[in-house]
Design a protein around this motif. Structure first.
Motif, mmCIF file in Angstrom:
data_model
loop_
_atom_site.group_PDB
_atom_site.id
_atom_site.type_symbol
_atom_site.label_atom_id
_atom_site.label_comp_id
_atom_site.label_asym_id
_atom_site.label_seq_id
_atom_site.Cartn_x
_atom_site.Cartn_y
_atom_site.Cartn_z
ATOM 1 N N HIS A 17 54.339 9.975 -6.013
ATOM 2 C CA HIS A 17 54.729 11.281 -5.479
ATOM 3 C C HIS A 17 56.113 11.684 -5.983
ATOM 4 C CE1 HIS A 17 57.079 8.646 -2.942
ATOM 5 N NE2 HIS A 17 57.742 9.673 -2.476
ATOM 6 N N TYR A 18 56.740 10.821 -6.799
ATOM 7 C CA TYR A 18 58.105 11.123 -7.254
ATOM 8 C C TYR A 18 58.100 12.295 -8.228
ATOM 9 C CZ TYR A 18 59.166 6.655 -5.102
ATOM 10 O OH TYR A 18 59.292 5.633 -4.198
ATOM 11 N N CYS A 19 59.216 13.017 -8.241
ATOM 12 C CA CYS A 19 59.344 14.124 -9.176
ATOM 13 C C CYS A 19 59.350 13.562 -10.603
ATOM 14 C CB CYS A 19 60.661 14.876 -8.940
ATOM 15 S SG CYS A 19 60.883 15.415 -7.246
ATOM 16 N N PRO A 20 58.852 14.323 -11.562
ATOM 17 C CA PRO A 20 58.855 13.833 -12.943
ATOM 18 C C PRO A 20 60.274 13.455 -13.376
ATOM 19 C CG PRO A 20 57.565 15.845 -12.762
ATOM 20 C CD PRO A 20 58.254 15.660 -11.446
ATOM 21 N N GLY A 21 60.406 12.280 -13.967
ATOM 22 C CA GLY A 21 61.707 11.847 -14.474
ATOM 23 C C GLY A 21 62.581 11.173 -13.445
ATOM 24 N N CYS A 22 62.151 11.092 -12.195
ATOM 25 C CA CYS A 22 62.972 10.490 -11.134
ATOM 26 C C CYS A 22 63.187 8.997 -11.373
ATOM 27 C CB CYS A 22 62.292 10.691 -9.783
ATOM 28 S SG CYS A 22 63.076 9.755 -8.451
ATOM 29 N N GLY A 23 64.398 8.548 -11.100
ATOM 30 C CA GLY A 23 64.735 7.142 -11.316
ATOM 31 C C GLY A 23 63.989 6.171 -10.416
ATOM 32 N N HIS A 24 63.511 6.608 -9.264
ATOM 33 C CA HIS A 24 62.791 5.701 -8.358
ATOM 34 C C HIS A 24 61.635 5.012 -9.088
ATOM 35 C CE1 HIS A 24 64.671 6.074 -4.451
ATOM 36 N NE2 HIS A 24 64.562 7.398 -4.427
ATOM 37 N N GLY A 25 60.907 5.788 -9.885
ATOM 38 C CA GLY A 25 59.750 5.222 -10.597
ATOM 39 C C GLY A 25 60.165 4.109 -11.540
ATOM 40 N N GLY A 51 63.456 7.931 3.201
ATOM 41 C CA GLY A 51 64.048 8.554 2.021
ATOM 42 C C GLY A 51 62.892 8.784 1.070
ATOM 43 N N CYS A 52 63.184 9.257 -0.127
ATOM 44 C CA CYS A 52 62.082 9.538 -1.053
ATOM 45 C C CYS A 52 61.214 8.312 -1.287
ATOM 46 C CB CYS A 52 62.629 10.051 -2.378
ATOM 47 S SG CYS A 52 63.012 11.814 -2.274
ATOM 48 N N SER A 53 61.789 7.117 -1.200
ATOM 49 C CA SER A 53 61.021 5.911 -1.524
ATOM 50 C C SER A 53 60.326 5.295 -0.317
ATOM 51 C CB SER A 53 61.937 4.891 -2.192
ATOM 52 O OG SER A 53 63.110 4.718 -1.432
ATOM 53 N N ASN A 121 71.374 4.444 -5.644
ATOM 54 C CA ASN A 121 72.439 5.428 -5.465
ATOM 55 C C ASN A 121 72.158 6.632 -6.374
ATOM 56 O OD1 ASN A 121 74.735 6.959 -5.501
ATOM 57 N ND2 ASN A 121 76.146 5.266 -5.949
ATOM 58 N N ASN A 122 71.666 7.705 -5.737
ATOM 59 C CA ASN A 122 71.461 8.944 -6.507
ATOM 60 C C ASN A 122 72.408 10.047 -6.026
ATOM 61 O OD1 ASN A 122 70.282 9.622 -4.094
ATOM 62 N ND2 ASN A 122 68.200 9.833 -4.887
ATOM 63 N N ALA A 123 73.442 9.635 -5.308
ATOM 64 C CA ALA A 123 74.542 10.539 -4.933
ATOM 65 C C ALA A 123 74.090 11.756 -4.129
ATOM 66 C CB ALA A 123 75.317 10.990 -6.178
ATOM 67 N N TYR A 125 71.008 13.198 -0.811
ATOM 68 C CA TYR A 125 69.834 12.988 0.033
ATOM 69 C C TYR A 125 68.663 13.664 -0.658
ATOM 70 C CZ TYR A 125 72.568 11.374 4.086
ATOM 71 O OH TYR A 125 73.362 10.667 4.933
ATOM 72 N N GLY A 126 67.830 12.874 -1.302
ATOM 73 C CA GLY A 126 66.703 13.442 -2.041
ATOM 74 C C GLY A 126 65.661 14.021 -1.109
ATOM 75 N N MET A 127 65.216 13.192 -0.178
ATOM 76 C CA MET A 127 64.044 13.552 0.612
ATOM 77 C C MET A 127 64.230 14.812 1.451
ATOM 78 S SD MET A 127 62.119 11.413 3.506
ATOM 79 C CE MET A 127 60.350 11.250 3.518
ATOM 80 N N ASN A 212 68.875 8.944 -11.068
ATOM 81 C CA ASN A 212 68.980 10.406 -10.977
ATOM 82 C C ASN A 212 68.149 10.977 -9.833
ATOM 83 O OD1 ASN A 212 66.273 11.188 -11.631
ATOM 84 N ND2 ASN A 212 66.672 10.535 -13.717
ATOM 85 N N CYS A 213 68.474 12.198 -9.478
ATOM 86 C CA CYS A 213 67.603 12.986 -8.613
ATOM 87 C C CYS A 213 67.471 14.333 -9.315
ATOM 88 C CB CYS A 213 68.194 13.156 -7.221
ATOM 89 S SG CYS A 213 67.230 14.274 -6.180
ATOM 90 N N THR A 214 66.533 14.394 -10.232
ATOM 91 C CA THR A 214 66.434 15.589 -11.083
ATOM 92 C C THR A 214 66.293 16.856 -10.235
ATOM 93 O OG1 THR A 214 64.047 15.366 -11.259
ATOM 94 C CG2 THR A 214 65.342 14.293 -12.959
ATOM 95 N N THR A 215 65.478 16.765 -9.225
ATOM 96 C CA THR A 215 65.168 17.960 -8.436
ATOM 97 C C THR A 215 66.395 18.503 -7.710
ATOM 98 O OG1 THR A 215 62.895 17.301 -8.174
ATOM 99 C CG2 THR A 215 63.754 18.820 -6.517
ATOM 100 N N ASN A 216 67.091 17.631 -7.004
ATOM 101 C CA ASN A 216 68.203 18.139 -6.198
ATOM 102 C C ASN A 216 69.504 18.278 -6.979
ATOM 103 O OD1 ASN A 216 66.989 18.574 -3.512
ATOM 104 N ND2 ASN A 216 66.444 16.426 -3.788
ATOM 105 N N TRP A 217 69.574 17.597 -8.116
ATOM 106 C CA TRP A 217 70.718 17.859 -8.990
ATOM 107 C C TRP A 217 70.458 19.127 -9.802
ATOM 108 C CZ3 TRP A 217 71.819 12.493 -11.746
ATOM 109 C CH2 TRP A 217 72.216 11.551 -10.773
HETATM 110 S S1 SF4 Z 1 63.788 14.544 -4.734
HETATM 111 FE FE1 SF4 Z 1 65.078 13.423 -6.165
HETATM 112 S S2 SF4 Z 1 65.051 11.281 -5.484
HETATM 113 FE FE2 SF4 Z 1 63.330 12.356 -4.523
HETATM 114 S S3 SF4 Z 1 61.590 12.030 -5.868
HETATM 115 FE FE3 SF4 Z 1 62.492 13.966 -6.466
HETATM 116 S S4 SF4 Z 1 63.938 13.441 -8.059
HETATM 117 FE FE4 SF4 Z 1 63.423 11.539 -7.009
#
Ligand code: SF4
Ligand SMILES: Cc1ncc(C[n+]2csc(CCOP(=O)(O)OP(=O)(O)O)c2C)c(N)n1
Ligand SMILES: [Mg+2]
Lengths: 243, 354
Positions: A17-25, A51-53, A121-123, A125-127, A212-217
């Motif tokens: 369910h992670y956004c494309p390119g997200c570091g969690h994966g 959290g996102c994970s 640490n993605n600096a 709150y992603g979720m 990274n948190c591509t979406t929220n950054w």
């Molecule tokens: S919101 Fe950010 S941390 Fe959460 S899945 Fe998307 S890119 Fe990853």
């Protein structure tokens, strides 16, 4: 023909369910590889955060407990104390680990709980949609620091590895990053070491992973990874501080 | 060992060991400190684990971990500490994790005081934390009963996959009484691992302990399944003690320590020729509605019930629901950690019955 790379056995073959390119994966894969390499898939118990994970258990083929926000180290303590022969790890974001869960991580580390912590640490709150995290860097814009984090108002970012390094009990503390292939290899090595510490019964180990948190950054993945290199490393120096 | 004289908190701790607790996790708070102090020494000797947690949040989540690991996990606290645990208790209920939680209630709200009180009845019986859930709540009134309930608590929690709360109070924790542990030795771990326990996915599919239900109607159906479970618990588990109710015109309804004081009121009233009985719920949830309703049906003698509590009127609501308007239900409360004397309660009874 020799197979040089394939999906780790511990990683399930599903879309995340992670956004494309997200570091969690990326970090999930590293954890799965390490579990495979040590042959501990059947003896490892994970604790996912809020959290996102939180859904990490959908991607790793091992037993899992889902924690409430910030309390994963306490839950891991309960599991490990009941099953000292099992490998127990938590996987936590920055809000989870050092904001709401600051007390739990501090005391789990100080007790020298024989658990491993993978700290993302993605600096931000992603979720919840991009609010300030305790690790948000000065000047970084978030939905709750629309003008940028002010050190005066919000304080500077918390450096978890350095903070925990003031305690005697931890056996391994390192900070790594996922912004390029070379660093991902180093991250893997640190995660491997952290699990090894636990396997050897050596006590609390933690790896902080810049991610990274591509979406929220609001940056596409390549730029987001460059943003780590150009902005986060200054506040979060890489390296192993305890071994 | 025959009967031994023990402090309530220590008797509870010894009973927990004999009842097979594997892990005890708690943060100190008066008036229940002796529980943890006793277990810190004696539980490890018996092969279990004691951890002094960093806070009640830590403690209840350690309980969650230990319960998820398939072991008998327990915590104990009071007042503010029990409030702090509520997110965790809600999550234990949401993940259907069996465990035992002890509340040696002190006076509230806020920091209140450290005297015995019953003001956590609502919190204990109506959920306490967020979401639709109930813990099974046991209310002992003597140290022997505290010990006996400790032996029932884990099997009940495991049968229903719910947290069980033992709701005592500072008086019960602090006083000394003879207790009988005969025939109750700690068993070597003979309990089968529950089939959902986290033990490592060896030769099986992974197990997952969670309380999140994100998809579609999953949470709706989970909640409905809980409701079915509650109905079964309400049918099978309510317990109460009736004293001198056969010919009673009046009754006192009271639980826990107050139920014990009410026992003396019965004697005083009967000496005056007032036919007074006692209704003492032993399970506060499930509340013994049916048994109480039967006391006020057609052709029964009972004319009035005086509910007495060390709070401002909490269980009285459940007594009224059970009685359903058939007879008047009055209330006398002693809040703020003040334990009423039997004579005071009798005077209150006189006021009501004229
Ligand atoms: S919101 Fe950010 S941390 Fe959460 S899945 Fe998307 S890119 Fe990853
Ligand atoms: C007690 C509680 N407070 C707040 C929340 C809302 N919440 C969910 S995730 C989250 C922040 C997560 O951020 P982080 O730990 O950095 O993880 P990320 O999503 O960035 O990986 C918050 C505040 C919650 N679920 N529970
Ligand atoms: Mg984060």
């Amino acid at each position: 023909m020799a197979i040089v790379a394939q999906k780790p056995e511990s990683l399930l073959d599903v879309t995340t369910h992670y956004c494309p390119g997200c570091g969690h994966g990326v970090v999930h894969r590293l954890v799965a590889e390490v579990i495979d390499e040590f042959g501990i898939r059947e003896t490892t118990i994970g604790v996912s955060p809020v959290g996102c994970s939180i859904l990490a258990y959908n991607y790793l083929d091992i037993d899992f407990a889902e924690a409430i926000h910030g309390r994963a180290p306490a839950i891991a303590t309960g599991i490990k104390r009941m099953h000292p022969d099992k490998i127990v790890f938590t996987y936590q974001g920055d809000g989870d680990l050092i904001s709401i869960g600051g007390n739990e991580i501090l005391h789990a580390a100080n007790r020298g709980e024989k658990i491993t912590v993978i700290f993302i640490n993605n600096a931000i709150y992603g979720m919840t949609g991009g609010q300030m995290a305790p690790t948000t860097i000065p000047g970084q814009k978030t939905t709750t620091t629309p003008l940028g984090r002010s050190v005066e108002r919000e304080g500077p970012p918390i450096r978890v590895v350095e903070l925990l390094n003031t305690l005697q009990a931890p056996s391994f503390l390192a900070r790594v990053s996922t912004h390029d292939a070379k660093n991902i290899m180093k991250a893997k090595k640190a995660i491997r070491k952290a699990f090894q510490m636990q396997i050897e019964g050596k006590g609390f180990s933690l790896v902080e992973v810049l991610s990274n948190c591509t979406t929220n950054w609001k940056l596409e993945p390549a730029t987001a990874n460059r943003w780590i290199a150009e902005n986060m490393l200054e506040f979060f120096p890489l390296g192993t501080v305890r071994e | 060992m025959g009967k031994v004289l023990m402090k309530g908190n220590e008797a509870l701790a010894e009973a927990a060991i004999r009842a097979g607790v594997d892990g005890f996790f708690a943060y100190p708070i008066t008036p229940q400190n002796e529980v943890g102090e006793y277990l810190s020494l004696h539980l490890p000797e018996a092969g279990g684990v004691f951890v002094q947690a960093e806070s009640e949040l830590g403690a209840i989540n350690m309980v969650f971990g230990a319960a998820a690991a398939g072991k008998r996990a327990m915590t104990s606290s009071s007042g503010p500490g029990i409030s702090l645990k509520q997110e965790g208790i809600s999550t234990l209920a949401g993940a259907e994790m069996p465990c035992v939680i002890v509340n040696m209630t002190r006076g509230g709200p806020g920091l209140g005081n450290i005297a015995p009180a019953q003001s956590d009845y609502f919190q204990a019986t109506k959920g306490g934390g967020h979401g639709d859930y109930h813990c099974i709540v046991l209310a002992p009134s003597t140290i022997q009963e505290l010990v006996d309930f400790m032996f029932e608590a884990f099997p009940l929690a495991e049968k229903w996959r719910l947290p069980v709360m033992i709701l005592g109070d500072g008086a019960l924790g602090q006083m000394m009484e003879p207790v009988d542990f005969r025939g109750r030795e700690r068993l070597a771990d003979s309990r089968k691992q529950p089939e959902w326990a986290l033990t490592g996915a060896k030769g099986r599919k992974p197990h997952l302990v969670k309380s999140l239900f994100l998809h579609g109607d999953d949470l709706y159906h989970f909640n409905l399944r809980q409701q079915e479970k509650w109905e079964k618990i309400q049918a099978e588990e309510p317990k109460l003690e009736l004293v001198a109710m056969e010919d009673a015109d009046y009754a006192i309804a009271a639980f826990g320590s107050m139920g014990r004081i009410a026992g003396s009121v019965i004697d005083l009233a009967r000496a005056e020729g007032i036919k007074l009985g006692l209704i003492r719920p032993l399970t506060l949830w499930p509340f013994p509605n049916k048994a109480i309703a039967e006391l006020v049906g057609d052709g029964t003698l009972l004319q009035r019930i005086l509910t007495v509590e060390m709070n401002l009127g909490q269980m009285v609501e459940d007594v009224r629901l059970a009685v359903n308007g058939k007879i008047p239900v009055d209330f006398f409360g002693s809040p703020g950690g003040r334990v009423p004397m039997p004579e005071e309660v009798l005077a209150e009874l006189h006021k009501i019955i004229g």
